[in-house]
Each structure stands twice: as structure tokens, then as C-alpha cells.
Design an enzyme around this catalytic site. Structure first.
Site, PDB file in Angstrom:
ATOM      1  N   GLU A  76       0.732  -1.149  -0.007  1.00 53.86           N
ATOM      2  CA  GLU A  76       0.179   0.151  -0.069  1.00 53.86           C
ATOM      3  C   GLU A  76       0.767   1.115   0.140  1.00 53.86           C
ATOM      4  O   GLU A  76       2.135   1.361   0.699  1.00 53.86           O
ATOM      5  CB  GLU A  76      -0.865  -0.036   1.149  1.00 53.86           C
ATOM      6  CG  GLU A  76      -1.483   1.140   1.843  1.00 53.86           C
ATOM      7  CD  GLU A  76      -2.159   1.050   3.107  1.00 53.86           C
ATOM      8  OE1 GLU A  76      -2.305  -0.075   3.521  1.00 53.86           O
ATOM      9  OE2 GLU A  76      -2.276   2.134   3.891  1.00 53.86           O
TER      10      GLU A  76
ATOM     11  N   HIS B 178      -3.499  -6.480  10.870  1.00 52.65           N
ATOM     12  CA  HIS B 178      -4.163  -7.217  10.295  1.00 52.65           C
ATOM     13  C   HIS B 178      -4.114  -8.657  10.873  1.00 52.65           C
ATOM     14  O   HIS B 178      -3.944  -9.568  10.084  1.00 52.65           O
ATOM     15  CB  HIS B 178      -3.989  -7.655   8.689  1.00 52.65           C
ATOM     16  CG  HIS B 178      -4.060  -6.262   7.924  1.00 52.65           C
ATOM     17  ND1 HIS B 178      -3.709  -6.047   6.608  1.00 52.65           N
ATOM     18  CD2 HIS B 178      -4.826  -5.225   8.036  1.00 52.65           C
ATOM     19  CE1 HIS B 178      -3.954  -5.092   5.966  1.00 52.65           C
ATOM     20  NE2 HIS B 178      -4.470  -4.145   6.987  1.00 52.65           N
TER      21      HIS B 178
ATOM     22  N   ASN C  43      -5.761  -6.255   2.018  1.00 48.35           N
ATOM     23  CA  ASN C  43      -6.277  -5.694   3.324  1.00 48.35           C
ATOM     24  C   ASN C  43      -7.683  -6.546   3.547  1.00 48.35           C
ATOM     25  O   ASN C  43      -8.422  -6.952   2.722  1.00 48.35           O
ATOM     26  CB  ASN C  43      -6.470  -4.355   3.287  1.00 48.35           C
ATOM     27  CG  ASN C  43      -5.706  -3.552   2.697  1.00 48.35           C
ATOM     28  OD1 ASN C  43      -5.046  -3.638   1.572  1.00 48.35           O
ATOM     29  ND2 ASN C  43      -5.159  -2.465   3.437  1.00 48.35           N
TER      30      ASN C  43
HETATM   31  P1  FAD Z   1     -12.995  -5.903  14.703  1.00 48.74           P
HETATM   32  O1  FAD Z   1     -13.235  -4.960  13.670  1.00 48.74           O
HETATM   33  O2  FAD Z   1     -11.434  -5.634  15.339  1.00 48.74           O
HETATM   34  O3  FAD Z   1     -14.212  -5.874  15.767  1.00 48.74           O
HETATM   35  C1  FAD Z   1     -14.228  -6.557  16.935  1.00 48.74           C
HETATM   36  C2  FAD Z   1     -14.998  -5.606  18.135  1.00 48.74           C
HETATM   37  O4  FAD Z   1     -14.847  -6.227  19.301  1.00 48.74           O
HETATM   38  C3  FAD Z   1     -14.133  -4.240  18.637  1.00 48.74           C
HETATM   39  O5  FAD Z   1     -15.188  -3.080  18.452  1.00 48.74           O
HETATM   40  C4  FAD Z   1     -13.589  -4.335  19.976  1.00 48.74           C
HETATM   41  O6  FAD Z   1     -13.827  -3.282  20.818  1.00 48.74           O
HETATM   42  C5  FAD Z   1     -14.721  -5.374  20.480  1.00 48.74           C
HETATM   43  N1  FAD Z   1     -14.336  -6.198  21.614  1.00 48.74           N
HETATM   44  C6  FAD Z   1     -13.113  -7.203  21.575  1.00 48.74           C
HETATM   45  N2  FAD Z   1     -13.114  -7.677  22.844  1.00 48.74           N
HETATM   46  C7  FAD Z   1     -14.369  -7.552  23.515  1.00 48.74           C
HETATM   47  C8  FAD Z   1     -15.029  -7.911  24.628  1.00 48.74           C
HETATM   48  N3  FAD Z   1     -14.032  -8.658  25.553  1.00 48.74           N
HETATM   49  N4  FAD Z   1     -16.209  -7.516  24.973  1.00 48.74           N
HETATM   50  C9  FAD Z   1     -16.867  -6.644  24.161  1.00 48.74           C
HETATM   51  N5  FAD Z   1     -16.327  -6.242  23.072  1.00 48.74           N
HETATM   52  C10 FAD Z   1     -15.109  -6.650  22.567  1.00 48.74           C
HETATM   53  N6  FAD Z   1      -8.533  -3.590   6.818  1.00 48.74           N
HETATM   54  C11 FAD Z   1      -8.832  -3.333   5.678  1.00 48.74           C
HETATM   55  O7  FAD Z   1      -9.353  -4.164   5.032  1.00 48.74           O
HETATM   56  N7  FAD Z   1      -8.478  -2.221   4.932  1.00 48.74           N
HETATM   57  C12 FAD Z   1      -7.803  -1.013   5.522  1.00 48.74           C
HETATM   58  O8  FAD Z   1      -7.628  -0.184   5.222  1.00 48.74           O
HETATM   59  C13 FAD Z   1      -7.453  -1.403   7.034  1.00 48.74           C
HETATM   60  N8  FAD Z   1      -6.740  -0.466   7.471  1.00 48.74           N
HETATM   61  C14 FAD Z   1      -6.436  -0.659   9.068  1.00 48.74           C
HETATM   62  C15 FAD Z   1      -5.782   0.334   9.786  1.00 48.74           C
HETATM   63  C16 FAD Z   1      -5.706   0.352  11.156  1.00 48.74           C
HETATM   64  C17 FAD Z   1      -4.973   1.507  11.796  1.00 48.74           C
HETATM   65  C18 FAD Z   1      -5.974  -0.843  11.646  1.00 48.74           C
HETATM   66  C19 FAD Z   1      -5.869  -1.147  13.202  1.00 48.74           C
HETATM   67  C20 FAD Z   1      -6.603  -1.839  10.885  1.00 48.74           C
HETATM   68  C21 FAD Z   1      -6.777  -1.946   9.654  1.00 48.74           C
HETATM   69  N9  FAD Z   1      -7.380  -2.895   9.009  1.00 48.74           N
HETATM   70  C22 FAD Z   1      -7.864  -2.514   7.476  1.00 48.74           C
HETATM   71  C23 FAD Z   1      -7.904  -4.093   9.485  1.00 48.74           C
HETATM   72  C24 FAD Z   1      -9.454  -4.147   9.809  1.00 48.74           C
HETATM   73  O9  FAD Z   1      -9.841  -3.049  10.585  1.00 48.74           O
HETATM   74  C25 FAD Z   1      -9.518  -5.614  10.679  1.00 48.74           C
HETATM   75  O10 FAD Z   1      -9.107  -6.598   9.875  1.00 48.74           O
HETATM   76  C26 FAD Z   1     -11.102  -5.599  10.989  1.00 48.74           C
HETATM   77  O11 FAD Z   1     -11.438  -4.544  11.743  1.00 48.74           O
HETATM   78  C27 FAD Z   1     -11.366  -6.946  11.712  1.00 48.74           C
HETATM   79  O12 FAD Z   1     -12.652  -7.026  11.794  1.00 48.74           O
HETATM   80  P2  FAD Z   1     -13.427  -8.072  13.013  1.00 48.74           P
HETATM   81  O13 FAD Z   1     -14.866  -8.243  12.617  1.00 48.74           O
HETATM   82  O14 FAD Z   1     -12.617  -9.317  13.005  1.00 48.74           O
HETATM   83  O15 FAD Z   1     -13.083  -7.428  14.328  1.00 48.74           O
END
Ligand code: FAD
Length: 489
Positions: free
Chosen positions: A347, A428, A466
Site C-alpha cells: 500500500e 491485520h 487488506n
Molecule cells: P473488529 O473490527 O476488530 O471488531 C471487534 C470488536 O469487538 C471491537 O469493536 C472490540 O472493541 C470488540 N471487543 C473485543 N473484545 C471485546 C470484549 N471482551 N467485550 C466486548 N467487546 C469486545 N483492513 C482493511 O481491509 N482495509 C484497511 O484499510 C485497513 N486499515 C487498517 C488500519 C488500522 C490502523 C487498523 C488497526 C486496522 C486496519 N484494517 C484494515 C484491518 C481491519 O480493520 C480489521 O481486519 C477488521 O476490523 C477486523 O474485523 P473483525 O470483525 O474481525 O473485528
């Protein structure tokens, strides 16, 4: 302690949680969602930008936690960005209603079909590329920047320079779609609407422009009237009862992180969507402390999606560098995936410092040749992951930077990273509850009748791009099948 009964509970409001909530609510199911972070939309508090970090900048810390140039002086607050520090790797996460969608760069990339087939040999790829990926992109409001705008806009000089230099060095580049609304961006450029991407907003949240999950899937789920979201509710552990239902110990916190109430939630069906690290923490902790039944594959096949950060200093400082003004939303990447010796995607990342630092930043996504694993010991999560796991990634980064510097000048980014390489930077985290290994073919956890894992932990450590479009597509696929199989009746 207050006790709350619910038929279906979802832990986490990121991609997996939001997609599951919408489809269950549309099927007429009542759903409770527990999210440890804040509901920023409701709070009335603005997100801060990168140049003026404030309340949203960090999850309960006194210092900012961006990958570079951090400052002290924060008052602990339930901010949107968190970082988990392990011995050899730091993992950044989003916290709040919307999970990672609140802090991420919005890059919405569909994996290459050949690689998807390699990673998920048991899935019907045709179905994914005809149904689930298009569905994911439509719901997420994925769009692409106009080339004319990109070519004219001073805020995308870093992309134009990055692409021109990549071409000069013999690399291919690709346009990267995003969930940031580019029509809004064009208006913010003309100062017709408040600025966000052009005001250094991104990792501490975007006040405008970005179609994060609170504006898409979660809003649609709330509109059904069947979803109730409890924010600032942190699930501590899970117990399985004799009738195979679940009991959760939950701490309700205030914005300083203090527990204001201890609650117990009961449910028949539980969806774990706490993100790769959150889901693994809950499962492995509950197993260690409550004899929670777990299959031996939980914690296995973890990876950093090949994340490796690198950069170049002194990118043509005399001829204008990468630009003093930079959009926070990346739209370009170097696609070297088809090179058998050095396959990677990089990227072209912004570094919006408010001045021209003549530095190019790249987040490389590599294959993961050696997977890691996650376990729980002495009250904490441990990652079996070290330099041996990132060795090949480092070779790719070295190859890329050397070739870029040879063609264009510049040096390895010693100003940004120790030795010029950020092997420890991970945005990620993926895997640990891999589809078909720790779960059945649709995300039901092995050894359980009513527990489903639907988040990034289903992907075996790597997807080549991503990951959120893939997390959404996988969840759409799993939840559709789980609902059709009457798993939530
Ligand atoms: P998440 O989106 O992480 O959601 C999990 C949620 O569960 C969170 O809100 C958390 O607070 C909550 N949680 C966790 N434990 C508990 C608990 N014990 N009790 C209650 N709630 C809890 N991906 C892309 O595809 N494109 C991008 O441009 C990109 N840029 C990124 C930039 C940054 C800075 C970061 C950090 C990540 C980026 N990513 C990107 C990665 C992407 O955001 C993640 O892969 C994605 O959010 C993961 O989705 P998920 O559903 O697995 O969990």
C-alpha cells in the site's frame, strides 16, 4: 449483580458482528450486541485528528499509540485506537461501536481469486466472487477515486509520486477502492463541506466522509428495531451451562475505564465477533479459568497477514518530495503478487505530518510462510511469533526498497524505524479460529452446539490484501447458511 436474558448475543461490533446482526435482525431475531468501546455517534464527542490527538486517540492511555511520533499528555479515555504489545509484535485495533471500521484506512480490496482458492480450498470460489464479495462491496459502499481528481489534487501527490517511482523501478501499480465517499472528498477539497480525510483524520476516527459500519450494516440492523447495542460493556469471560447455553460475566465501564456495574448475561446462542485477538482472548481465558470446552485447533494457524511496514527517506526532497498536504485515505498500491520470488502487495501509505517530510511509507502485505499460534498462560495471551516468522517478509521489503532507491534515489527509512524495517507493526491479525479447522464449515465452534465465531479469526493468517472485504464476505456466507440451517431457532 444485574442479570439479563437474551436469546442471541453478539460480542463485538466490528465487521463480523455487524454483518451477523443485520442478517439475524432481518430474519426477525432479537439480538443484543455487547461492545467494550464507546458509541461515538451517540456521544456527541468529535474524533480528533492526527495533528491534535485528544479523547479519541487512544484506549485508556496517557500517551498516543500511533506507529510513529507519539506524544505524552493524554488523559485516559475510552478512545478508538488500541494497541496490544507482544514480545515481537504490536497489534493495532479499533474499539467502539463499529470496531476496526472506525480507525482503519477504509481500503476495500477483494483478494485475488487464485489466492483465495489456495487459502480456502473447501469454499466454492465462484459463489464468493459472484455473490458474497459483490454483496459485501455493495453494503459497505465501496467506491473508487476519479482519476482526474487524483491527478489534480495536491493531497494525492504522495500517491502520484509513489506510483511514478514504482513504475520507474519496474513495478506494477493498482488503484485501490475504498469506503471513504469520494464524492464527499471532492466537496471537501472545494471547501463545500467540513474536511476529514484532508484534515488528517483517520486512525483516531473520521468525523465525515468515511462509511464506517455505524453508517452501513449497523445502522441498517438498528433500523429493523431488533438490535440493541450495549456500548462500554466489556465481556470478561464465558461459561457454558449444563443445557449448553452460555453465561457471560460483563463489566460496564465509564469513559475513564472504571467499572460502574458488574452484570451477568445469559443467552442460548452466542456469536463471538470480538476480532481475532478479542475472540482468542475470550476463548482461551475462559478455557484456562472456567474449563470452557475448546477444540485443539483454537489458537492455531495465526498470522499477521504478512504485514510489514517499510519506507524511504529523502524521496526527492529538492523536487518537492511527497507533499506537505496529504489525504489520509490511501488509493494506490504496488502489486508484485505475481513475482514468484518476491510476491507482495504494498500500500502506498500517507504520512500526513502537516509538512513535507520527503518520506514514502509502505504497508507491505506478504504471504505468511510460517504461521504462529496463540495461547493463554499466567493470566495473559501469549503469541508464538518472532523474527523467524517475518524473515521472508523482510527479504521482500529489502528487495522492494533497494529497487525503488536504485531507480529513484532515497534511503531506507531509518528515521521511521529501527534499521528501516517495521516487522513488528501489525494492523491485520488473522486466524486462530480457522474456518473448517477450529469451527465447522460455517463458523460453528467445534465442541459446541450454539457458539459461532464470525470475524477475522476465521481466516488462516493470510489473505494477500487488506482483509475487511473478505471478513464481510465470509460472514455473509456463514450467517446465511447458519440461518438457513435453523441454528438460531
Ligand atoms: P473488529 O473490527 O476488530 O471488531 C471487534 C470488536 O469487538 C471491537 O469493536 C472490540 O472493541 C470488540 N471487543 C473485543 N473484545 C471485546 C470484549 N471482551 N467485550 C466486548 N467487546 C469486545 N483492513 C482493511 O481491509 N482495509 C484497511 O484499510 C485497513 N486499515 C487498517 C488500519 C488500522 C490502523 C487498523 C488497526 C486496522 C486496519 N484494517 C484494515 C484491518 C481491519 O480493520 C480489521 O481486519 C477488521 O476490523 C477486523 O474485523 P473483525 O470483525 O474481525 O473485528
Amino acid at each position: 449483580k444485574k442479570e439479563i436474558e437474551a436469546p442471541i448475543i453478539i460480542i463485538g461490533s466490528g465487521y463480523g458482528g455487524a454483518v451477523s446482526a443485520l442478517r439475524l435482525c432481518e430474519a426477525g431475531k432479537k439480538v443484543i450486541m455487547l461492545e467494550m468501546g464507546m458509541n461515538w455517534g451517540k456521544s456527541g464527542i468529535s474524533y480528533s485528528n492526527m495533528l491534535k490527538p485528544d479523547k479519541s486517540a487512544a484506549w485508556l492511555k496517557t500517551k498516543t499509540i500511533a506507529p510513529f511520533f507519539n506524544i505524552f499528555g493524554l488523559k485516559p479515555f475510552t478512545g478508538v485506537l488500541d494497541r496490544l504489545d507482544f514480545e515481537h509484535i504490536n497489534i493495532w485495533l479499533g474499539r467502539g461501536v463499529g470496531g476496526g471500521s472506525l480507525v482503519n484506512g477504509g481500503m476495500a480490496v477483494t483478494p485475488k481469486q487464485k489466492y483465495f482458492e489456495e487459502i480456502f480450498p473447501n469454499l466454492d470460489a465462484e459463489k464468493f466472487y459472484n455473490i458474497y464479495f459483490p454483496r459485501a462491496k455493495q453494503e459497505l459502499k465501496v467506491n473508487v477515486i476519479r482519476e482526474d481528481f487524483l491527478n489534480d489534487c495536491p493531497y494525492y501527490k504522495f500517491t502520484r509520486v509513489g506510483e511514478a517511482e514504482a513504475h520507474k523501478a519496474g513495478f506494477k501499480t493498482m488503484r485501490v477502492p475504498n469506503v471513504y465517499d469520494f464524492t464527499y472528498m471532492e466537496k471537501e477539497y472545494k471547501n463545500e463541506v467540513p474536511r476529514s480525510a484532508f484534515k488528517t483524520e483517520v486512525i483516531y476516527g473520521n468525523n465525515h466522509g468515511k462509511n464506517s459500519l455505524d453508517k452501513t450494516y449497523l445502522q441498517k440492523a438498528l433500523d429493523t428495531g431488533n438490535l440493541e447495542i450495549f456500548d462500554l460493556h466489556c465481556v470478561d469471560d464465558i461459561k457454558m451451562n449444563n443445557d449448553k447455553s452460555y453465561t457471560l460475566n460483563v463489566n460496564q465501564i465509564d469513559t475513564s475505564g472504571k467499572t460502574v456495574a458488574e452484570k451477568i448475561f445469559h443467552c442460548k446462542q452466542l456469536i463471538l465477533a470480538a476480532g481475532t485477538m478479542g475472540t482468542l482472548q475470550l476463548l482461551l481465558k475462559s478455557n484456562a479459568e472456567n474449563n470452557f470446552p475448546l477444540h485443539e485447533n483454537v489458537g492455531k494457524n495465526w498470522g499477521n497477514n504478512g504485514n510489514f511496514m517499510t519506507g524511504r527517506n529523502w524521496v526527492k526532497p529538492l523536487s518537492g518530495g511527497t507533499g506537505a498536504q496529504q489525504s489520509t485515505i490511501p488509493v494506490g498500491g504496488v502489486d508484485n503478487w505475481d513475482d514468484p520470488k518476491h510476491p507482495f502487495f504494498a500500500e502506498i501509505a500517507p504520512l500526513p505530518m502537516g509538512m513535507d517530510v520527503a518520506t514514502a511509507l509502505y504497508l507491505q502485505i506478504n504471504k505468511v510462510d510460517k504461521k504462529g499460534s496463540v495461547y493463554y498462560k499466567n493470566g495473559k495471551l501469549i503469541l508464538d511469533w518472532n523474527e523467524s516468522h517475518t524473515q521472508k517478509m523482510k527479504e521482500n521489503a529489502d528487495y522492494f526498497i533497494k529497487k525503488m532507491n536504485k531507480a529513484n534515489g532515497g534511503t531506507r527509512a531509518h528515521l521511521l524505524f529501527k534499521n528501516g524495517f517495521g516487522a513488528n507493526i501489525c494492523y491485520h491479525p488473522l486466524g486462530g479460529c480457522v474456518l473448517g479447522e477450529a469451527t465447522n464449515e460455517f463458523g460453528k465452534l467445534k465442541n459446541h452446539d450454539h457458539l459461532f465465531v464470525l470475524d477475522g479469526s476465521l481466516i488462516p493468517g493470510t489473505i494477500g490484501v487488506n482483509p475487511f472485504v473478505t471478513i464481510v464476505a465470509l460472514t455473509e456466507y456463514c450467517i446465511e447458511n447458519l440461518i438457513n440451517l435453523n441454528e438460531f431457532s
